[in-house]
Design a protein around this motif. Structure first.
Motif, PDB file in Angstrom:
ATOM      1  N   ALA A 165      67.088 -48.051  82.195  1.00 53.65           N
ATOM      2  CA  ALA A 165      65.762 -48.419  82.678  1.00 53.65           C
ATOM      3  C   ALA A 165      64.823 -48.610  81.495  1.00 53.65           C
ATOM      4  O   ALA A 165      64.959 -47.943  80.467  1.00 53.65           O
ATOM      5  N   THR A 166      63.881 -49.506  81.654  1.00 53.00           N
ATOM      6  CA  THR A 166      62.831 -49.741  80.670  1.00 53.00           C
ATOM      7  C   THR A 166      61.507 -49.437  81.346  1.00 53.00           C
ATOM      8  O   THR A 166      61.230 -49.945  82.435  1.00 53.00           O
ATOM      9  N   MET A 167      60.691 -48.604  80.689  1.00 48.00           N
ATOM     10  CA  MET A 167      59.408 -48.201  81.264  1.00 48.00           C
ATOM     11  C   MET A 167      58.296 -48.599  80.304  1.00 48.00           C
ATOM     12  O   MET A 167      58.405 -48.401  79.097  1.00 48.00           O
ATOM     13  N   PHE A 168      57.231 -49.189  80.857  1.00 45.35           N
ATOM     14  CA  PHE A 168      56.082 -49.535  80.035  1.00 45.35           C
ATOM     15  C   PHE A 168      54.820 -49.384  80.870  1.00 45.35           C
ATOM     16  O   PHE A 168      54.889 -49.278  82.097  1.00 45.35           O
ATOM     17  N   ALA A 169      53.680 -49.330  80.199  1.00 43.55           N
ATOM     18  CA  ALA A 169      52.411 -49.100  80.890  1.00 43.55           C
ATOM     19  C   ALA A 169      51.327 -49.980  80.289  1.00 43.55           C
ATOM     20  O   ALA A 169      51.403 -50.366  79.125  1.00 43.55           O
ATOM     21  N   GLY A 170      50.305 -50.248  81.093  1.00 40.17           N
ATOM     22  CA  GLY A 170      49.179 -51.017  80.591  1.00 40.17           C
ATOM     23  C   GLY A 170      48.131 -51.250  81.652  1.00 40.17           C
ATOM     24  O   GLY A 170      48.306 -50.919  82.823  1.00 40.17           O
ATOM     25  N   ALA A 176      42.889 -45.252  82.891  1.00 46.11           N
ATOM     26  CA  ALA A 176      43.796 -44.888  81.801  1.00 46.11           C
ATOM     27  C   ALA A 176      43.950 -43.381  81.717  1.00 46.11           C
ATOM     28  O   ALA A 176      45.035 -42.871  81.407  1.00 46.11           O
ATOM     29  N   GLU A 177      42.880 -42.653  82.009  1.00 39.99           N
ATOM     30  CA  GLU A 177      42.933 -41.193  81.975  1.00 39.99           C
ATOM     31  C   GLU A 177      43.885 -40.659  83.045  1.00 39.99           C
ATOM     32  O   GLU A 177      44.665 -39.733  82.791  1.00 39.99           O
ATOM     33  N   HIS A 227      45.373 -49.205  86.077  1.00 41.13           N
ATOM     34  CA  HIS A 227      46.422 -49.093  85.066  1.00 41.13           C
ATOM     35  C   HIS A 227      47.755 -48.882  85.771  1.00 41.13           C
ATOM     36  O   HIS A 227      47.803 -48.252  86.832  1.00 41.13           O
ATOM     37  N   ARG A 228      48.808 -49.414  85.172  1.00 45.52           N
ATOM     38  CA  ARG A 228      50.101 -49.442  85.861  1.00 45.52           C
ATOM     39  C   ARG A 228      51.237 -49.022  84.930  1.00 45.52           C
ATOM     40  O   ARG A 228      51.278 -49.413  83.768  1.00 45.52           O
ATOM     41  N   ILE A 229      52.144 -48.258  85.501  1.00 43.15           N
ATOM     42  CA  ILE A 229      53.443 -48.009  84.876  1.00 43.15           C
ATOM     43  C   ILE A 229      54.436 -48.917  85.600  1.00 43.15           C
ATOM     44  O   ILE A 229      54.464 -48.952  86.827  1.00 43.15           O
ATOM     45  N   GLY A 276      47.410 -41.368  81.938  1.00 43.90           N
ATOM     46  CA  GLY A 276      47.792 -40.436  80.889  1.00 43.90           C
ATOM     47  C   GLY A 276      48.113 -39.057  81.431  1.00 43.90           C
ATOM     48  O   GLY A 276      49.084 -38.415  81.006  1.00 43.90           O
ATOM     49  N   ALA A 277      47.297 -38.590  82.372  1.00 47.49           N
ATOM     50  CA  ALA A 277      47.549 -37.285  82.979  1.00 47.49           C
ATOM     51  C   ALA A 277      48.880 -37.281  83.721  1.00 47.49           C
ATOM     52  O   ALA A 277      49.637 -36.308  83.656  1.00 47.49           O
ATOM     53  N   ALA A 278      49.184 -38.371  84.405  1.00 46.57           N
ATOM     54  CA  ALA A 278      50.467 -38.464  85.118  1.00 46.57           C
ATOM     55  C   ALA A 278      51.630 -38.444  84.132  1.00 46.57           C
ATOM     56  O   ALA A 278      52.631 -37.764  84.362  1.00 46.57           O
TER      57      ALA A 278
END
Length: 104
Positions: A91-96, A65-66, A2-4, A69-71
Motif C-alpha cells: 500500500a502507498t499512503m499520502f496526505a495533503g 491539517a491539525e 485535508h485527506r489521507i 496530524g492528530a489522527a
C-alpha cells in the motif's frame, strides 16, 4: 479539508476475496475510530488502458491539517497501520490539502 489517501496494490487473484473480507470486516471499523475523521470513502479503480496497478483506494477526510496530524499520531492510526500491514498487500499512503475545483 485535508485527506489521507491509501492505494492498495492488487492482491493475488486467489487472495482477493479474503483481502476484501478482512478489509471490510476488520480494517474499516479501525478507520472509523480515527479521531477527527469527517469522511471515509472507498473506490475500486479500473484502468482505462494497460494493466491494473491499484485494487482499492481509501480516502480519509479531516476538517483541518491539525485534525489530520492528530489522527496520524493517534493510537487508532497505529492500530490501523498494523492491521493494514497484516493484509499482505503493498500500500502507498499520502496526505495533503484538498482543493475542489468544480462541483460541490
Amino acid at each position: 479539508m485535508h485527506r489521507i489517501t491509501v492505494q492498495y496494490a492488487p492482491p493475488a487473484s486467489e487472495a482477493e476475496e479474503e483481502f476484501e473480507r478482512r478489509y471490510r470486516e476488520e480494517h474499516v471499523p479501525l478507520v472509523h475510530d480515527l479521531p477527527g475523521l469527517v469522511g471515509f470513502s472507498l473506490s475500486w479503480p479500473q484502468p482505462l488502458a494497460g494493466e491494473k496497478l491499484v485494487h482499492l483506494v481509501a480516502q480519509l477526510d479531516f476538517a483541518s491539517a491539525e485534525d489530520l496530524g492528530a489522527a496520524l499520531r493517534s493510537e487508532q492510526m497505529a492500530a490501523a497501520g498494523r492491521h493494514a500491514a497484516s493484509l499482505g498487500v503493498p500500500a502507498t499512503m499520502f496526505a495533503g490539502e484538498v482543493e475542489v475545483v468544480a462541483g460541490g
